[in-house]
Each structure stands twice: as C-alpha cells, then as structure tokens.
Design an enzyme around this catalytic site. Structure first.
Site, short mmCIF file in Angstrom:
data_model
loop_
_atom_site.label_atom_id
_atom_site.label_comp_id
_atom_site.label_asym_id
_atom_site.label_seq_id
_atom_site.Cartn_x
_atom_site.Cartn_y
_atom_site.Cartn_z
CD GLU A 113 1.44 10.94 2.32
OE1 GLU A 113 1.53 12.39 2.29
OE2 GLU A 113 0.94 10.70 3.47
CD GLU A 180 -4.23 11.82 7.34
OE1 GLU A 180 -3.36 10.83 6.04
OE2 GLU A 180 -3.42 11.77 8.15
O1 KIV Z 1 0.04 6.38 6.51
C1 KIV Z 1 -0.56 5.83 6.73
O2 KIV Z 1 -1.11 5.31 7.87
C2 KIV Z 1 -1.51 6.49 6.30
C3 KIV Z 1 -3.35 6.65 6.74
C4 KIV Z 1 -3.29 7.70 7.42
C5 KIV Z 1 -3.71 7.26 5.41
O3 KIV Z 1 -1.42 7.55 4.90
#
Ligand code: KIV
Length: 270
Positions: A113, A180
């Site tokens: 992230e 996202e």
């Molecule tokens: O943790 C996850 O599932 C994600 C996706 C939604 C991209 O980061």
C-alpha cells in the site's frame, strides 16, 4: 508459472484478471480458471480471520496464507500483500519481510500500500530482486486515519498527487499499480500516463486489469462494496449443503452402510 513480465506484456492486449485467494483449494480454482494474478491480500484479516479491518494482520499470518496459495498455484503470478507496518518503518525489516514471501513462501512479487514513503523502498526492493506491485487510492491500512473507507482522488489536488505518486512508483521500478476506489476518469488518466499496467478495483473500466476479493466475486461475503459484483451465490450453496448434512445426521441417514466398514474377525471387546 506467469512472471511479472508476462503481466506487463499482457497490458494493452487484453484485460489483466486478478482475484484474491487465501488458501490452497481456492487458489486451485482461481488458477484453473486462468486468472493472471492471485493476490494473497491482507483482506484475509476481515474476509477470513474475523477482524474488523486489515490492521491486525501479521507477517507470520500472511506468510501462512501465501505458502498455501503458492503450493496450489501452477500458472498464475502469486503476489503477497505486505501487512500494516511490516514495511516502511525500518528498511532492513521491510526488505526481510518482503523477501521472506519470495524466499520461504513461494510468491513471485509483493504488493505495498503505497505513498510518498514507499518510493525509495520500492526502488530498493526492485534492485534486490523483489518485484513490487504498488497500490494507490484507497489504501485500507489507513482506515484509522480516514475514519472509514472513503473514495480517494476526488479533488484536483488529490488527483494530481495520486498521478505524481503513480509516476514516481513506475520510475522506482514497480511492475504494476492497483488503483482502489478512485474516480473512473482519474484512473483512465493515470493508466494513460503510465507504461506499467494499472489494475482497478472501484476504479472504472479503463484500467489495464481488474481485481476483486474472491469471496465478494463468488458470493460468499454477507456484505460487498458497491463497486463489487457477485458472479455467483456460493454462500447459498454452502448453507444448503450444511443444512442437508445436519438433517442427514439428525435423521440417521448419514453415515449409511457405504460410509462404514466392519471387521468380521474382531472379537467382542468388553
Ligand atoms: O487486500 C486486498 O484484497 C487488496 C485488494 C482489494 C486490492 O488489497
């Protein structure tokens, strides 16, 4: 086994498909369906482990799931999602935690992230041979900062910052970028500006690929975000199977003769 290069090369030709998986049987189903990328998401925290958010997910915890998924995957690229504070605090720890996913658990890449704090880290990981998928827009590990899961990039300044960060992560060597919960027109613009593929979730149709949480896509989750879609009703099928099992045991229909065996030369034991 797909490589990060295959994923990069597919962009522009055909949409890239990505789904999460957290265990071996699910990974097998997703892989057999020809999905390009399997993300062992830290969403395991709220989807599978019963936490409210992804914040409590640990490195050991995600490692457990990455190993299971890698062992069951033959073709797709397996990406390990690095949990909250497993990266970005201390460089050595960040590199060791990410390296462990490749070295011990069989992933081919990690997802971070991303933000200003991950540009140099992405470059360092890539130099060391750890491919990085960046992730901008809504980054759920910031839930306590956001106070929820709001849309991102909704004003000019935030949109510009996101575009700049996307370019910085591409220049740092990221092989792809998850976007996202951002406006579709911003995702389209970022996709146009980058050579690396963008993979959207709640980011409109113009990304190079799409990702969903497996349990949302097949209809196991009780609640799904507005940008998701249920392509099946697996929860109803599971509920019906469990009801049938309970009825069969309670009525004495299960186990039947074919589920049992007797040894004729066993003596009575008293
Ligand atoms: O943790 C996850 O599932 C994600 C996706 C939604 C991209 O980061």
């Amino acid at each position: 086994m797909a490589t990060v290069r295959d994923v990069r090369e597919k962009a522009g030709d055909e949409p890239i498909t990505m789904l999460t998986a957290y265990d071996a049987p699910t990974a097998g189903i997703v892989d057999d369906a020809g999905v390009d990328v399997i993300l062992v998401g830290d969403s395991v925290g709220n989807v599978v482990l019963g936490h409210e958010t992804t914040v409590p997910v640990s490195v050991d915890g995600i490692a457990h799931h990455v190993g299971a998924v890698s062992r069951a995957t033959e073709d797709a690229l397996v990406v390990a999602d690095m949990p909250f504070l497993s990266f970005g605090v201390d460089e050595k720890d960040s590199l060791e935690n990410a390296g462990r996913m490749l070295k011990e658990e069989g992933a081919q890449a990690v997802k971070l992230e991303s933000g200003p704090h991950t540009v140099d880290l992405t470059e360092k990981m890539v130099q060391l041979g750890i491919p990085v998928m960046a992730h901008l827009g809504l980054t759920p590990q910031h839930v306590n900062q956001y106070g929820g899961y709001p849309r991102q990039g909704t004003d000019q300044a935030a949109a510009q910052r996101m575009l700049d960060l996307a370019i910085e992560h591409e220049e740092a060597g990221a092989f792809s970028l998850v976007l996202e919960h951002v406006p579709a027109n911003l995702a389209a613009e970022i996709t146009d500006a980058l050579d690396i593929p963008t993979i959207g979730i709640g980011a409109g149709p113009d990304c190079d690929g799409q990702v969903l949480v497996f349990d949302d896509a097949v209809g196991i989750s009780e609640w799904t975000p507005s940008f998701s879609e249920q392509f099946g009703n697996v929860r109803a099928e599971m509920e019906s199977a469990v009801d049938d099992y309970v009825s069969a045991v309670e009525s004495g229909e299960f186990p039947a003769d074919e589920h049992s065996h007797e040894e004729t030369d066993l003596e009575d034991i008293y």
